[in-house]
Design a protein around this motif. Structure first.
Motif, mmCIF file in Angstrom:
data_model
loop_
_atom_site.group_PDB
_atom_site.id
_atom_site.type_symbol
_atom_site.label_atom_id
_atom_site.label_comp_id
_atom_site.label_asym_id
_atom_site.label_seq_id
_atom_site.Cartn_x
_atom_site.Cartn_y
_atom_site.Cartn_z
ATOM 1 N N LEU A 165 0.819 -1.213 0.000
ATOM 2 C CA LEU A 165 0.000 0.000 0.000
ATOM 3 C C LEU A 165 0.855 1.267 0.000
ATOM 4 O O LEU A 165 0.468 2.278 -0.600
ATOM 5 C CB LEU A 165 -0.950 -0.005 1.192
ATOM 6 C CG LEU A 165 -2.102 -1.010 1.104
ATOM 7 C CD1 LEU A 165 -2.916 -0.994 2.380
ATOM 8 C CD2 LEU A 165 -2.978 -0.747 -0.106
ATOM 9 N N ILE A 166 2.006 1.227 0.646
ATOM 10 C CA ILE A 166 2.916 2.383 0.605
ATOM 11 C C ILE A 166 3.409 2.614 -0.821
ATOM 12 O O ILE A 166 3.441 3.752 -1.305
ATOM 13 C CB ILE A 166 4.091 2.195 1.586
ATOM 14 C CG1 ILE A 166 3.608 2.372 3.024
ATOM 15 C CG2 ILE A 166 5.231 3.164 1.288
ATOM 16 C CD1 ILE A 166 4.637 2.025 4.085
ATOM 17 N N LEU A 167 3.762 1.548 -1.520
ATOM 18 C CA LEU A 167 4.215 1.679 -2.911
ATOM 19 C C LEU A 167 3.098 2.205 -3.811
ATOM 20 O O LEU A 167 3.331 3.084 -4.652
ATOM 21 C CB LEU A 167 4.738 0.340 -3.425
ATOM 22 C CG LEU A 167 6.005 -0.168 -2.748
ATOM 23 C CD1 LEU A 167 6.367 -1.573 -3.248
ATOM 24 C CD2 LEU A 167 7.157 0.791 -2.985
ATOM 25 N N ILE A 168 1.883 1.693 -3.625
ATOM 26 C CA ILE A 168 0.742 2.189 -4.393
ATOM 27 C C ILE A 168 0.495 3.663 -4.058
ATOM 28 O O ILE A 168 0.239 4.483 -4.947
ATOM 29 C CB ILE A 168 -0.518 1.345 -4.121
ATOM 30 C CG1 ILE A 168 -0.356 -0.043 -4.733
ATOM 31 C CG2 ILE A 168 -1.770 2.014 -4.673
ATOM 32 C CD1 ILE A 168 -1.439 -1.031 -4.338
ATOM 33 N N GLY A 169 0.606 4.016 -2.775
ATOM 34 C CA GLY A 169 0.416 5.402 -2.348
ATOM 35 C C GLY A 169 1.433 6.347 -2.964
ATOM 36 O O GLY A 169 1.096 7.464 -3.344
ATOM 37 N N ILE A 170 2.676 5.904 -3.065
ATOM 38 C CA ILE A 170 3.717 6.734 -3.689
ATOM 39 C C ILE A 170 3.378 6.977 -5.157
ATOM 40 O O ILE A 170 3.473 8.107 -5.654
ATOM 41 C CB ILE A 170 5.106 6.077 -3.528
ATOM 42 C CG1 ILE A 170 5.548 6.158 -2.066
ATOM 43 C CG2 ILE A 170 6.127 6.734 -4.451
ATOM 44 C CD1 ILE A 170 6.778 5.331 -1.747
#
Length: 139
Positions: A60-65
């Motif tokens: 989710l952090i990667l998608i958020g970035i």
């Protein structure tokens, strides 16, 4: 329930209208809320000891970035002639279409994640998720 739907539609209208207007840059929206989100993420990583929670968080952090980067495509920043009480120029920003599309994508990722984690979705739950996404996006 009808009042809740009307309330959400009014907030949605205000959000869409505000996306295309210049707003003043504030410490709350650009410093305090991101720090709060980071602290809450770190706390949740340490309180949830299951290894798959860490994997979901990383994904989710990667998608958020990626979504955050996408949302900056239409942002416009202007330096005004006005100055604050410290003598610094006041900056204003306008989010634009990419931000609005990104908002919809963040909402879809939130709902999809809840579904994949086996959480039950109701109409009230969707409205609640929508409110949380708006808060995360500094509205």
């Amino acid at each position: 329930m009808t009042l809740l739907i009307i309330f959400c539609l009014l907030i949605l209208y205000n959000f869409i209208k505000g996306t295309f207007q210049f707003e003043t840059v504030t410490k709350t929206s650009f410093i305090i809320i991101p720090i709060y989100a980071l602290v809450m993420t770190i706390i949740s990583i340490f309180t949830e000891q299951q290894e798959w929670h860490l994997l979901v968080t990383i994904v989710l952090i990667l998608i958020g970035i990626m979504l955050g980067w996408f949302q900056t495509f239409s942002v416009r920043i202007v330096k005004t002639a006005k100055k604050d009480k410290y003598g610094n120029h006041i900056f204003k920003y306008r989010r634009g279409w990419a931000y609005l599309y990104g908002f919809a994508l963040v909402f879809m990722v939130e709902v999809t994640t809840d579904h994949l984690l086996g959480l039950k979705m109701t109409f009230k739950g969707l409205l609640f998720e929508w409110q949380i996404v708006k808060f995360k996006l500094n509205i």
